[in-house]
Every structure is written in C-alpha cells, then in structure tokens.
Design an enzyme around this catalytic site. Structure first.
Site, PDB file in Angstrom:
ATOM      1  N   GLY A  24       0.829  -1.199   0.000  1.00  0.00           N
ATOM      2  CA  GLY A  24       0.000   0.000   0.000  1.00  0.00           C
ATOM      3  C   GLY A  24       0.862   1.246   0.000  1.00  0.00           C
ATOM      4  O   GLY A  24       0.792   2.061  -0.899  1.00  0.00           O
TER       5      GLY A  24
ATOM      6  N   ALA B 204       0.474  -1.721  14.047  1.00  0.00           N
ATOM      7  CA  ALA B 204       0.853  -2.696  15.074  1.00  0.00           C
ATOM      8  C   ALA B 204       0.565  -2.198  16.491  1.00  0.00           C
ATOM      9  O   ALA B 204      -0.082  -2.912  17.269  1.00  0.00           O
ATOM     10  CB  ALA B 204       2.318  -3.084  14.905  1.00  0.00           C
TER      11      ALA B 204
ATOM     12  N   GLU C  51       7.703   2.907   8.859  1.00  0.00           N
ATOM     13  CA  GLU C  51       8.227   4.025   8.070  1.00  0.00           C
ATOM     14  C   GLU C  51       9.592   4.522   8.522  1.00  0.00           C
ATOM     15  O   GLU C  51      10.330   5.110   7.746  1.00  0.00           O
ATOM     16  CB  GLU C  51       7.222   5.195   8.126  1.00  0.00           C
ATOM     17  CG  GLU C  51       5.894   4.861   7.449  1.00  0.00           C
ATOM     18  CD  GLU C  51       4.749   5.775   7.869  1.00  0.00           C
ATOM     19  OE1 GLU C  51       4.610   6.042   9.081  1.00  0.00           O
ATOM     20  OE2 GLU C  51       4.000   6.233   6.991  1.00  0.00           O
TER      21      GLU C  51
END
Lengths: 729, 329
Positions: A243, A514, A691
């Site tokens: 994604g 998460a 990220e």
C-alpha cells in the site's frame, strides 16, 4: 462484550513481559507466508464472480476544464462494450488517508491531466481498455492551468509555523552556520498489486473486494460517495499487495465498480492499469527546502530553520508534512519553521510511505553533515551533542528517546571513524569510496481500534477485526500477541482480518497498525484473562497460561466449560498524547562508491539501528527496516516522478521508467533493533516501525557521496548527471 | 488494445507474404510489441507469429565469423561459448539490458527493432510525430532526460534504446534480411537504423514484408572489448550513455585498432568512423581521448534536460578508452 480502555497515563507494568507463552517478539515467520508464495492467498481482483463484467477507467487528456459531452453511442458500438458510466458520483481522486468522507466527485470537472472521467464496462478487459482509450470526449478546456509549484504564490500552513527567538541574529552571531536549499522530486508508492475492486449487489446490499489499507475509513468514504448507508456495504481486503499510503483512502476504481455494477445489474471488476495507478492515485509532493542551522563554538545548535514548499491540487487539505520531525529532533533556541503549499494542477498529492520525514529528514540530515564539516566536528558527535532534553517547541518530555543509543550502537557496528573527515580520500580504480551517516526520526502515531478475540471452547482462539495486513505482518503479530496473552501456540490462533463485518480496527497507515491493533487485542485478551482468573478465583496478574493450560495444570478447555469466551477490545489513545512527544528514532550509516567518470553511485553497505518500543516480531520488524532502507536508497539515488512542464501530466508512470531500486542496487543491509519499553506509546509499549527505516537514510547516502567524491549534491535523487555537475573536477 | 488476428505462418515465404498483404506486425518474443499494443501505441490488425520458424540457430560462418539467427534469444546469445570467447562485448551488452526474464524471451531480430522509450511516444494521448505523424514532438520542450543529442531533428529527438545493436555496430555486424519476394539482402547494423529527419516513424530500413533472418558477425579481430553502460540504477534501466569498444594496441604502445559505437545518444547506435581513424596510430593520452570526444560530440545538441549527456558521453568515452588502452588518468 466490549471492553474499553483509554490510555491517559504511561503503562509501566509491561504486562506482556510477564506472560509465559514466550512467543511475542520472536522471529516467527509470517503465518500467511505459505498462502502468499503458493498463490492461494487471493488478492482483490482474483475473486471469482459469476457473470462479471470488466471496467476500465477513461482518463482526461486536458489539464483543467469540463467534460461537455462523451460520445457514448460510438463507444457502445465497439465490440463487447456494455456501458459508459459517467455518473456524477464517480470519484476523480483517491481519498486522503483518514478522510472519512468521499473525495472529489463530479467526473465532468477535470482538475489534472489523466484524471478519471468515466468508466467503460465491457465483456472483457481488453474490450473495455480499447473503448476507454477511444472514448470521444468534447472538452471545455480552461487553458494556462498552473503546473509549476515555483510559479504560483503559495499558501502558508500556519499550524506548522514556528517562530521562536531570532534566527537571523543567531545565524549572524554563530561560530558556524549553513544556509542551504535542497530539492526533492515526487515519489510514487509503486505497490506491486495495482488498485482493483470487484463490486456485486444483492438487492440494496453491496459487497466489494478491494485492495485497501483502512477499511474502517474506506467504508464510510464509499458510503458517502454512493449516498447509501454504510450498513449496506461489506468491504473485504484480506490480502493487500502493498500500500505504502496509496490505498489509505477509497480510490476511484472502487466507487466506479460499485456504481457500474448497480447500473448494469452484474458484478463489475475494475483493475487499474499500472499507468492509471501512477497517474490517478497519489504522488508524494516534490519539495524545496531551505535549511538554516547554526552552532556556537562548542558545536551546540543555537539556531534551527527549516522552510519547505510543497504542492497539491486545489481543494486538497494534505500538505506533505516535511517539518514533522524537525519540530523536535534537535535543540536550538532560535527557531523558524514554515511550510508552504502551492496549488497546482498536477495529480493529487497525498501520503506515500513516511509522509513528511521521508523527504524532510534527508534534507535536514544533509544540512547537519554540512554543519558538522563547517564546525569541524564529527557528525555523529554533533548529533549526540544536540539531542534536546525535552521537545524544544512544546516543552514536553519525550515518551522515550533512543537516538543516542541508536547512533552509538550503529556507529560501533559500522566501524565509524570518528576522526577528522575529508572528502576524496579513498579511490579504487575509477571509484571514489566514502561513508556517511544520518539520524532517523518518525513521529509515533497510535489510533483508536477495536478487535474481537474469541477463546473457543476447544481451546483455540479467533481474532476478528477489519484491520488489514498490507504485507507488513499484521496476521502474524496478532497471533503472537493473542498467543502470548492467552497461553496459546500461535498456530492455535486463527486471525481473520480485512472484513468490514468485523469490529473496526485502526487501519494500516502511519506506522500505527501494530501498536494500535496490538493494544486492542491486548485489551480484549486481558478481559478474557480476567474472566478466566475469576473462574479460578485468583487475581488476573497471577494467572500464568502456557500451551493451553494454567501453571497448575488446569486446561483452558476445562475452564471454558464448553462455551466460547469472546471480548471486543476497544483501545483509545487518551490524554497521554498531549503529555509527551513520542517518536521512533534511529541512525543510518552507509558506504558508497561514486564513479569518478560517470557519476554513478552504488551503495556498498548500509546499516540502520532503530528504536521503536517493544519489538513484536523480530523478523517482520527487521523486514520493515530492510524495506525502509531500500526506499532510502531509492530516494537518494533513483526515484523521481517527472511531470510535463506544460500540461503537468506524469510522464514516467510505469515501473520501467520510475526507478525503484532493483536487487543489484541493494547490498547486504544490517539492522540493529534497539529494543525498549515506551510506556507512553501504547499499552503494549510498542511504536510503529513501518516508516522509520526510510526517514533520513537518503542523507546517509548523500553524505557518503560527498565524503567519497567531494560532490555535495543538493537535489534528490542524486542521479549521475547531478553528481557529475557537483563533482569538484 | 485493438482486437487483432493471430497468424502463424509455417514458412518464411508465407510469413513474408502475410506481412506484406496485411498490416500485420511480426511477433517473436513480444516483449516490446505486446506492451505497446496494450498502450494503444501499436495497433496492428494482426500479429504474425514467426517464433516457430527455423531461425533460431547460432553457427560458425566459413570465414570464421558467427551467424546468429533472428530467433535466437538474447539469453542464448549472451551465454553462447563463441560469443563469450570471441565477442565478449556482445555478451556484456546484452546482459546490461533489460532483465533476465525479458532476455529469455527477447530475440535478435526483435531487439534490433525495439522501439524508443520516449515518454511521449509511449503515451498515446500525447503528441508524437513517430506514432502520429504531424502531431508534433512532445519531448521537445517536455521531459527529455532520456533523449538524443546527436542526429536529432525538429520532428523527433527520441533515442534507440537497445544495447545489443550498439555492440553489433562496433563489431561490424550485418543484418540479413529476406524480402516478401524472397530476395535476400544484407545491411550493416550500422546502417540498419535511420535518423529521424522528417520521417521519424521510419526507424530502420525494413520494408513491408521484410523479415530479419539473422545477424552475422565478422571473424573476431582481437584486441580488448568492453561495453560500458551508464544508468541511474544498476539493472533494468535504459542507457543514459553507452559505449561499445574494441581496441587493439600494437607493440609500440600505440592504438592499432579502434572500433567504437555509442548508445543513448541518438535515434540509432551511433557510429562515427572518424573517431577510429583519429585514434589509430596514436599513443593513448588524455588529450587524444578529448579529441576523440570532440569529434563524437562535434554536432551534439542538448534539449535542456538532456544537456548532461554531452559531458557524460565525453567522460564515459574517456573512461572506456583508459580501460581498453591501459592508460590511466
């Protein structure tokens, strides 16, 4: 039963550390791995639907204007064509992440070249694509739409503006200062699986298989676009082939498939072509960034300035948050931060992996390297010296801070030479060799989430939530968390994700997946444990569960008395987010070689150390870091969206011409997980890692290019032409 | 994608006839044609599948050269023992191109006919004189980083994107062609591709119904061979600039032979025999290499974004000549 927990205070109990199963944090392989590599995991377009028609989006060939008319008759005369849909509810952009409402609709209004204006539906994909390409469209073109971000007057994003002290004065009075402007090009998410949807109606009820990251928002966005209640919609996204932000919001093919399926009374599948995905979903904005940094004679930052210009379409709220980590990463009493947004008619700008830091950190960290050189200080030391005690703008304490640990551990593992650094010192044949480093930072996000955990009478457990796994490992960590809390081997836990009929999770985005879904599962499991403890007449913390039994040998199946025990955990971040500045931190070190003739750069080795709270799975966490570092390589060296200077269309919209790194560009990468417990981050003490691995890494490469060759390149990506132009010879 | 007929001729004669009488396109590996058909850039009414014709042999020629059939895959050529031994330049060039998967499908003949990667050519909704004669050149004034600096015209600044043909040009290869009438002819690889001029849609000398049957390489000439491809990422990227070189030194340390060809600079593999003439008989030196670059780039013209190719070509040529002559800077 729903159990609600709002986190208002740090959770220092670290309950997960006291559990007995011993599975959380281990390097467990993905439980969905076999299904994926054997092709049995179905992605959105792979579901079968009886009598399914195929839709292909037709896209605008003007930059701005209106669609006066579409010659539907001509299109319908082409072989296989069933319908040309130009319903005003069609969406013309993807929704921004967490929009929770329909994006721009009205396909007759064109705002960028390549924008969807209609859907052509045919019996086969090829027929639909052919007809879509041949659609005769009468446009009312509005000429001279601005497409150059530097050529329009930008809008200041005032909520980002910081002005503390007097930066100009600090710069003049400083012992050493840098004032430098960097540029970065736009980036694409370039997920492997293109956007795709299959929509089918049963009466008023709509079922859509789609490739989306955040069903909890997407269902509302879709309902809003269609003008129907969301209770009528079921969205399914069990597997998502990547994604990286591009599937955060509802995208054009989903809405188009739903409208078309209703209109023709048949299921409709819409798969975007690779070019469609590139041109009509999301770009990361290009940026121009001016950094002003200054230190006193001892190397302490006295001034910190970061000014960024980004762009987006008119009407879009998103402005690439370039300054996000600049607000707190380094000290400096005199501060000026400003973000400006240029309104131009290129495709929509939105979230692409690590929005903000992905480009803000590389520029900042190259500037820090230049400052270290100007001040004659080891760049690692310069950073260590300037880690603030508390958030330099908000004055808040940090929830935890691992930057120093990461810098120190990574420098040692890399074999960093802390001595005086000079460029162009090592040459092997045609190649200049050098090293560079950078800090990593990425703000911590955590979101409201719900998940149902059912401890079945047979001693297995089922997890149900609309949370997605976009390739990151959500299935696996869910099984690990539940297994750890309930004393079950992970293979006794069935994880059922990506179905909007389940309780709403947080969605996958902003690295919050998460910690957020993990916290909801933790809350649900704790409630189940409380019920079990009650049945044993003990306190919940004294309940030790392992392999389906208590420490005294009572089997869970006995305790369950033939009945399932289900709890919905509802986690909500509370006041705590106002009390702390929370971030993941890290450090990158790279060694590169730069060809003295051709300016080609190759990364020889690269290492990252990252602190992001509790590690839920060492293998999937490490994989996220490896992926992040790989994106750093792309940002540094190859990735650049190119837009035509006249009509603003994306020119290099495919994987041959938009250059993500290939295997050969990526050397062996090392990852050090600097584990900690961040009590304020989430009840499971975890932060996101999706990220962080790309937030600054490109600067380590850029700084290494300089150290190797003497070429200080200020424009990302640092392609051969730019390296040659900056080379001293 | 326009609906198309599929023709599978059983002989070369039939293939030529079918190609001449329809607006069919010959297809072998299909790695380029199919992509372009999906994009509506190529819209043949039929594809003529020649992949089963007997054109897939590699064989020694009587004069010591090598015959490479039109349907030999790029992979087969690159790993062929004689290619690796006598024409390593060709193996290197092929392996520098595309990906393993593409090379497994791509063929000698198809690769020679590979079409440009110009962004405006591959986007059927943009102007392109090559795809849509008279519509204009989108690349001039557009995004032209990949584009040509040599031999361009006001109608087209596209590059020929391949690597194999650049190596074959330096090696003095010859394209063997059979016309629809069965007549065979030979065209040096160096003359096979055309400059755009005012007919940019005409990319090579093939006439309707022509089929490439093979490329023949002359007997090996000795010397050192290299293929240098400069690109942004280290695989699966087209050349910014590439240099194919065969250079032999005499026992006086002077250059005895220099065959050079260049990719990424023009609408065809660039070959300028004057460069070889200049180098031969001279001792290698930075000044000499600079003169060679001056000759190469004498008429070079940048279009803004691709201006860098001019200094890059100079630097790459120098790197290659240093490598193959053993001189060092």
């Amino acid at each position: 039963m729903i159990v609600h927990e709002k986190q208002d205070n740090p959770d220092t109990a670290n309950r997960l550390d006291g559990m007995k199963q011993g599975v959380l944090g281990t390097a467990m392989s993905r439980i969905d791995g076999l299904a994926k590599v054997t092709g049995t995991a179905l992605y959105a377009a792979e579901y079968s639907a009886d009598n399914c028609a195929e839709g292909v989006l037709a896209t605008a060939t003007i930059t701005r204007g209106v669609v006066n008319a579409i010659d539907k008759k001509a299109a319908l005369a082409l072989p296989g064509v069933i319908a040309v849909i130009d319903d005003p509810r069609l969406t013309t952009r993807a929704a921004q992440g967490t929009a929770d409402e329909a994006p721009q609709q009205d396909p007759a209004r064109v705002c960028y070249w390549g924008q969807p204006i209609a859907l052509v539906v045919a019996e086969t994909f090829e027929q639909a694509r052919h007809a879509a390409k041949h659609l005769v469209v009468d446009y009312g073109e509005e000429v001279d739409a601005p497409v150059d971000p530097e050529a329009v007057k930008p809008e200041e994003q005032t909520e980002e503006t910081v002005s503390q002290g007097d930066l100009d004065a600090a710069m003049s009075a400083a012992a050493h200062a840098v004032d430098v402007t960097f540029t970065t090009k736009g980036h694409a998410s370039a997920a492997m699986e293109p956007h795709a949807a299959i929509a089918s109606w049963n009466g008023d009820d709509l079922t859509v298989h789609a490739s989306l990251q955040m069903l909890n928002y997407n269902i509302t966005e879709l309902a809003d676009a269609l003008g129907i209640p969301e209770q009528r919609i079921r969205l399914i996204a069990r597997y998502v082939g990547g994604g990286f932000g591009s599937k955060l919001g509802i995208s054009e093919e989903v809405v188009a498939a739903a409208i078309a399926a209703q209109e023709i009374g048949r299921p409709v599948r819409v798969v975007m072509t690779r070019q469609h995905v590139f041109q009509a979903i999301m770009r990361r904005s290009e940026s121009t960034q001016r950094l002003r940094l200054c230190v006193d004679a001892a190397g302490k930052l006295t001034g910190f300035g970061h000014h960024a210009l980004v762009s987006n379409l008119p009407g879009e709220e998103f402005a690439e948050p370039v300054l996000q980590s600049s607000h707190f990463l380094y000290a400096g009493a005199n501060r000026e931060l400003k973000l400006e947004l240029a309104r131009i008619h290129r495709m929509t700008a939105g979230s692409v992996r690590a929005p903000g830091e992905a480009v803000g950190m590389p520029a900042l960290e190259c500037a820090m390297d230049m400052l270290a050189e100007a001040a004659g200080i080891d760049p690692v030391k310069l950073r260590l010296m300037n880690i603030p005690e508390k958030d330099p703008e908000k004055g808040l304490p940090f929830s935890s801070h691992t930057l120093a640990d990461c810098l120190t551990q990574a420098a040692k593992a890399f074999g960093w030479d802390h001595g005086l650094r000079k460029p162009r010192q090592t040459r092997k044949g045609e190649w200049w060799i050098g090293t560079g480093m950078a800090s990593a930072a990425r703000v911590h996000n955590v979101m409201e989430a719900k998940a149902r955990v059912t401890l079945k009478a047979d001693g297995t457990a089922v997890v149900e939530t609309d949370m997605t796994d976009i390739g990151t490992g959500t299935y696996t960590i869910a099984a690990q968390i539940v297994g750890e809390m309930l004393g079950l081997a992970p293979d006794r836990v069935l994880v059922d994700l990506g179905d909007s009929r389940h309780p709403r999770g947080p969605g996958s985005g902003g690295s919050w997946g998460a910690p957020s879904i993990g916290s909801a599962l933790y809350v649900a499991c704790k409630a189940i444990r409380e019920e079990l403890a009650k049945r044993l007449d003990i306190d919940e913390p004294d309940l030790a569960l392992r392999n389906g039994a208590t420490s005294s040998g009572t089997q869970l199946t006995e305790l369950l008395r033939g009945e399932d025990l289900a709890r919905v955990g509802h986690y909500e971040p509370g006041a705590i987010s106002e009390d702390f500045t929370a971030s993941g931190f890290g450090a990158f070190f790279a060694q590169v070689r730069v060809n003295a003739f051709t300016g080609e750069t190759r990364v020889d080795r690269m290492l990252g150390a990252f602190g992001f709270g509790r590690v839920l799975n060492r293998k999937t966490a490490r994989s996220q870091c490896l992926g992040g570092i790989t994106w750093s390589i792309g940002t540094a060296l190859t990735e650049a969206l190119e837009f035509d200077p006249r009509d603003g269309h994306l020119v290099n919209g495919d994987l041959a011409e938009y250059h993500v790194p290939v295997n050969r560009d990526v050397p062996d990468l090392d990852v050090i997980l600097v584990e900690e417990r961040d009590a304020a981050a989430s009840p499971i003490q975890a932060k996101g890692i999706g990220e962080l691995g790309m937030c600054g890494g490109a600067a380590a490469i850029g700084n290494a290019i300089y150290n190797a060759s003497g070429a200080r390149v200020l424009d990302f990506p640092m392609t051969p032409d730019r390296v040659i132009a900056a080379m001293p010879d | 994608m326009r609906a198309f007929d599929y023709i599978r001729p059983v002989s070369l004669e039939e293939a030529g006839r079918r190609l001449a009488e329809t607006s069919a396109k010959a297809i072998a590996g299909g790695t380029n044609l199919l992509d372009l058909m999906k994009l509506q850039v190529e819209t043949p009414s039929a594809v003529c599948d020649i992949s089963r014709l007997d054109l897939a042999t590699i064989a020694d020629t009587p004069d010591g050269g090598l015959f490479i059939g039109a349907l030999v895959t790029n992979t087969q050529t690159a790993v062929h023992q004689r290619v690796r031994k006598d024409y390593p330049l060709l193996a290197r060039a092929i392996l520098a191109g595309a990906t393993q998967q593409l090379r497994n499908k791509a063929t000698t003949g198809g690769n020679l006919c590979q079409r440009t990667r110009c962004f405006y050519f591959t986007n059927a909704d943009q102007p392109c004189n090559k795809r849509d004669p008279g519509s204009g050149c989108g690349a001039i004034g557009g995004i032209a980083k990949l584009h040509a600096v040599l031999g361009t015209s006001e109608h087209c600044i596209a590059t020929y994107p391949g690597d194999m043909a650049v190596a074959m040009t330096a090696l003095g290869g010859v394209v063997e062609i059979v016309g629809a009438d069965g007549h065979a002819r030979s065209v040096p690889v160096a003359d096979f591709h055309c400059l755009p001029g005012d007919t940019p849609w005409r990319e090579n000398v093939l006439e309707e119904g022509d089929i490439i049957t093979a490329v023949t390489l002359p007997a090996p000439v000795g010397g050192l061979q290299t293929y240098r491809k400069v690109r942004e990422r280290s695989s699966y990227a087209f050349a910014l600039v590439s240099v194919a070189a065969i250079v032999a030194m005499d026992d006086q340390g002077k250059i005895a032979r220099a065959d050079l060809a260049f990719g990424g600079l023009a609408h065809k593999p660039w070959h300028d025999p004057r460069i070889g003439d200049l180098l031969v008989g001279e001792a290698p030196s930075a000044a000499l290499f600079d003169k060679a670059a001056d000759l190469l780039l004498e008429t070079a013209q940048g279009y803004g974004e691709n201006d860098f190719k001019i200094p890059l070509a100079r630097r790459t040529l120098r790197a290659v000549l240093e490598e193959v002559t053993g001189a060092s800077s």
